[in-house]
Enzyme design. Structure first.
Site, PDB file in Angstrom:
ATOM      1  N   HIS A   1       0.861  -1.183   0.000  1.00 20.93           N
ATOM      2  CA  HIS A   1       0.000   0.000   0.000  1.00 20.93           C
ATOM      3  C   HIS A   1       0.890   1.223   0.000  1.00 20.93           C
ATOM      4  O   HIS A   1       1.944   1.227   0.632  1.00 20.93           O
ATOM      5  CB  HIS A   1      -0.889  -0.004   1.252  1.00 20.93           C
ATOM      6  CG  HIS A   1      -2.050   0.918   1.140  1.00 20.93           C
ATOM      7  ND1 HIS A   1      -1.950   2.253   1.403  1.00 20.93           N
ATOM      8  CD2 HIS A   1      -3.327   0.688   0.739  1.00 20.93           C
ATOM      9  CE1 HIS A   1      -3.123   2.807   1.184  1.00 20.93           C
ATOM     10  NE2 HIS A   1      -3.974   1.896   0.778  1.00 20.93           N
TER      11      HIS A   1
ATOM     12  N   ASP B   1      -8.105  -5.404   0.287  1.00 18.47           N
ATOM     13  CA  ASP B   1      -8.569  -6.164  -0.872  1.00 18.47           C
ATOM     14  C   ASP B   1      -8.235  -7.642  -0.783  1.00 18.47           C
ATOM     15  O   ASP B   1      -8.826  -8.462  -1.478  1.00 18.47           O
ATOM     16  CB  ASP B   1      -7.948  -5.607  -2.153  1.00 18.47           C
ATOM     17  CG  ASP B   1      -8.436  -4.215  -2.418  1.00 18.47           C
ATOM     18  OD1 ASP B   1      -9.629  -3.985  -2.186  1.00 18.47           O
ATOM     19  OD2 ASP B   1      -7.644  -3.371  -2.835  1.00 18.47           O
TER      20      ASP B   1
HETATM   21  N1  ACO Z   1       4.073  -7.654  -4.771  1.00 22.43           N
HETATM   22  C1  ACO Z   1       5.419  -7.683  -4.947  1.00 22.43           C
HETATM   23  N2  ACO Z   1       6.221  -6.633  -4.773  1.00 22.43           N
HETATM   24  C2  ACO Z   1       5.661  -5.480  -4.393  1.00 22.43           C
HETATM   25  C3  ACO Z   1       4.268  -5.353  -4.181  1.00 22.43           C
HETATM   26  C4  ACO Z   1       3.465  -6.500  -4.382  1.00 22.43           C
HETATM   27  N3  ACO Z   1       2.140  -6.449  -4.213  1.00 22.43           N
HETATM   28  N4  ACO Z   1       3.979  -4.091  -3.818  1.00 22.43           N
HETATM   29  C5  ACO Z   1       5.145  -3.428  -3.806  1.00 22.43           C
HETATM   30  N5  ACO Z   1       6.156  -4.265  -4.133  1.00 22.43           N
HETATM   31  C6  ACO Z   1       7.598  -3.936  -4.155  1.00 22.43           C
HETATM   32  C7  ACO Z   1       7.957  -3.053  -5.342  1.00 22.43           C
HETATM   33  O1  ACO Z   1       8.325  -3.809  -6.450  1.00 22.43           O
HETATM   34  C8  ACO Z   1       9.097  -2.245  -4.767  1.00 22.43           C
HETATM   35  O2  ACO Z   1      10.261  -3.068  -4.737  1.00 22.43           O
HETATM   36  P1  ACO Z   1      11.726  -2.417  -4.931  1.00 22.43           P
HETATM   37  O3  ACO Z   1      11.899  -1.455  -3.794  1.00 22.43           O
HETATM   38  O4  ACO Z   1      12.632  -3.576  -4.878  1.00 22.43           O
HETATM   39  O5  ACO Z   1      11.698  -1.727  -6.265  1.00 22.43           O
HETATM   40  C9  ACO Z   1       8.716  -2.021  -3.299  1.00 22.43           C
HETATM   41  O6  ACO Z   1       7.868  -3.137  -2.986  1.00 22.43           O
HETATM   42  C10 ACO Z   1       7.966  -0.719  -3.065  1.00 22.43           C
HETATM   43  O7  ACO Z   1       6.836  -0.698  -3.925  1.00 22.43           O
HETATM   44  P2  ACO Z   1       6.249   0.576  -4.650  1.00 22.43           P
HETATM   45  O8  ACO Z   1       5.629   0.150  -5.926  1.00 22.43           O
HETATM   46  O9  ACO Z   1       7.298   1.654  -4.694  1.00 22.43           O
HETATM   47  O10 ACO Z   1       5.148   1.024  -3.638  1.00 22.43           O
HETATM   48  P3  ACO Z   1       4.019   2.035  -3.951  1.00 22.43           P
HETATM   49  O11 ACO Z   1       3.677   2.675  -2.647  1.00 22.43           O
HETATM   50  O12 ACO Z   1       4.340   2.943  -5.062  1.00 22.43           O
HETATM   51  O13 ACO Z   1       2.831   1.070  -4.477  1.00 22.43           O
HETATM   52  C11 ACO Z   1       0.933  -0.304  -4.576  1.00 22.43           C
HETATM   53  C12 ACO Z   1       1.769   0.666  -3.737  1.00 22.43           C
HETATM   54  C13 ACO Z   1       0.620   0.302  -5.955  1.00 22.43           C
HETATM   55  C14 ACO Z   1      -0.406  -0.533  -3.851  1.00 22.43           C
HETATM   56  C15 ACO Z   1       1.686  -1.634  -4.719  1.00 22.43           C
HETATM   57  O14 ACO Z   1       2.025  -2.146  -3.452  1.00 22.43           O
HETATM   58  C16 ACO Z   1       0.906  -2.684  -5.530  1.00 22.43           C
HETATM   59  O15 ACO Z   1       0.905  -2.620  -6.757  1.00 22.43           O
HETATM   60  N6  ACO Z   1       0.219  -3.645  -4.822  1.00 22.43           N
HETATM   61  C17 ACO Z   1      -0.588  -4.636  -5.493  1.00 22.43           C
HETATM   62  C18 ACO Z   1      -1.908  -4.026  -5.930  1.00 22.43           C
HETATM   63  C19 ACO Z   1      -2.845  -3.793  -4.763  1.00 22.43           C
HETATM   64  O16 ACO Z   1      -3.081  -4.654  -3.945  1.00 22.43           O
HETATM   65  N7  ACO Z   1      -3.407  -2.567  -4.727  1.00 22.43           N
HETATM   66  C20 ACO Z   1      -4.394  -2.206  -3.727  1.00 22.43           C
HETATM   67  C21 ACO Z   1      -4.050  -0.941  -3.049  1.00 22.43           C
HETATM   68  S1  ACO Z   1      -5.189  -0.688  -1.744  1.00 22.43           S
HETATM   69  C22 ACO Z   1      -6.536   0.047  -2.427  1.00 22.43           C
HETATM   70  O17 ACO Z   1      -6.523   0.684  -3.455  1.00 22.43           O
HETATM   71  C23 ACO Z   1      -7.754  -0.168  -1.666  1.00 22.43           C
END
Ligand code: ACO
Length: 436
Positions: A313, A371
């Protein structure tokens, strides 16, 4: 806004006089540096793609402490609201700032209940869609289309119009979502029943047919109500910021909320519960729990493009408090329906266990978000996967409208107009086509 005692000083390595920027204090959470005069004073903008460090507004509605895993609506912890209040009480709180007393609750419930029907003409509008259209495509159209039906509540600058639009949107969203569902399965629309609760009425419109009595199960009704409460608001997320930006031009509330629906559709936002369930079904088809290890390797491999949906998140760097409540509801619903041994639920538990112990997830502070469980609950209730995001939109409507109304009432509100760092071609002359 309350000025802090200290100020920020911005100096430049190539000389020039440093400038002082005021700092404001919130009631909780990080202070903000006021950069509104920065461009006038320096000729420079700030650069913050994705708004990672930018407070675009002040707001008194929802507060999140992502490190603690805390979510407050108007100061009340989400755990207390989800346990002691129902969704309409929460709507009252978000819209007007206070939980209702018994008389206020009865009055508010009656106002919402008396607006649940939609103009009969809306169904002909709906019938223009293909039956296999994604419910979010349908909902984006229907919500925007409300502005063509309710002309007496489209002036965003008129507080009375805003109030009626708020009630209409909260009241009519369940009707529209259920209509979109009935249309997709070829069943007749079921009209709202005003003696039922908000959540009970939604379940009735979804699952009743003219030929069959449908009795709303109190456990499923409570689960639905909790899904609505947990998703009701979440401060300045992508769809809420979209609603604010869209509404800042003075457009009508229905159009602004339709913009929010469109934004919520994306898989990184509201579409995640649908994506999460699809992911569980894919792993199940690959062989289920025995394939979890293999799947996790893909998730950790940056080149695979696979993410563990329902994890991570932007704001929560701890367990999403809503996920804990949803997990509790999930257990209740599966027990009520005799689905305790549901393979997808077992698979979700196995994935969660591995992820919570795995260094990749632990070091990146990736925890389950709401979710992760809400999809399993909705699937158990009988809601088809493509409708999940539409239900999220239904629940979030109150948050969007509360935030929109807060913005319009804010004396500091201006049309939203971000700036850019231009990196394209500098001025050049068009050449005749033969010489290009
Ligand atoms: N699975 C695997 N790796 C992940 C995930 C995941 N679900 N989420 C983040 N990471 C990793 C990224 O690849 C990144 O790795 P790195 O530092 O080695 O490059 C690190 O964790 C940080 O991730 P970011 O993408 O920079 O985090 P950000 O805050 O921008 O993204 C997001 C948050 C978009 C929600 C992301 O975690 C994601 O895509 N999750 C899956 C989709 C999801 O469940 N979304 C629901 C959000 S809640 C809502 O809207 C109600």
């Amino acid at each position: 806004m309350k000025l802090a005692e200290n100020k920020a000083t911005l100096s430049f390595s190539q000389g020039g006089a440093p400038i002082e920027l005021p700092i404001y204090k919130g009631s909780i959470g990080p202070d903000v540096i006021d950069i509104r005069k920065l461009y006038a004073q320096t000729g420079m903008f700030t650069y913050d793609p994705g708004f990672l460090s930018t407070a675009a507004t002040q707001s008194a509605i929802t507060y999140i402490d992502g490190d603690k895993g805390e979510l407050l609506y108007r100061g009340y912890p989400i755990e207390q609201l989800a346990t002691n209040c129902d969704f309409l009480e929460t709507c009252h709180l978000l819209l007007y700032g206070e939980l209702p007393n018994a008389a206020q609750k009865a009055e508010f419930t009656s106002r919402v209940t008396n607006h649940t029907m939609v103009n009969e003409q809306m169904q002909f509008f709906l019938r223009g869609f293909r039956r296999d259209a994604h419910p979010m495509a349908v909902l984006t159209g229907l919500v925007g289309g409300l502005s063509a039906f309710y002309h007496d509540s489209t002036d965003i600058n008129n507080p009375k119009h805003r109030e009626i639009a708020a009630i209409r949107l909260i009241a009519k969203m369940p009707t529209l979502v259920a209509m979109a569902y009935k249309y997709s399965v070829g069943q007749p629309f079921v009209y709202p029943k005003n003696h039922l609760s908000y959540a009970g009425n939604f379940l009735h419109m979804m699952f009743a047919t003219p030929c069959e009595e449908y009795k709303v199960s109190p456990v499923l009704e409570r689960a639905m109500d909790r899904i609505f409460t947990l998703h009701a608001d979440h401060e300045q997320n992508a769809s809420t910021s979209t609603v604010r930006l869209c509404g800042s031009s003075g457009t009508n509330p229905f159009a602004a909320i339709a913009a929010g629906v469109a934004c919520l559709w994306g898989p990184a936002h509201g579409g995640a519960n649908e994506a999460c369930l699809n992911m569980l079904e894919e792993i199940q088809a690959m062989g289920g729990i025995s394939k979890v290890g293999e799947f996790m390797e893909k998730v950790k491999d940056k080149n695979s493009g696979v993410k563990l949906m329902g994890f991570g998140h932007r704001v929560y760097k701890n367990y999403d408090p809503r996920a804990k409540l949803m997990q509790e509801t999930c257990n209740e619903v599966l027990t009520e329906l005799g689905l305790e041994n549901d393979p997808l639920f077992k698979l979700a538990k196995a994935l969660e266990k591995i992820a919570l112990e795995d260094e990749y997830f632990v070091s990146r502070k990736l925890y389950p978000n709401v979710d992760f469980y809400s999809g399993i609950v909705q699937r158990a209730i009988g809601i088809p996967v493509p409708l999940f995001t539409a239900i999220f939109a239904l629940a979030r409507t109150v948050g969007w409208i509360a935030q929109l109304n807060e913005m319009i009432s804010d004396p500091e509100y201006k049309i939203g107009r971000p700036r850019q760092l231009f990196s394209g071609a500098v001025k050049r002359d068009v050449q005749p086509i033969g010489t290009r």
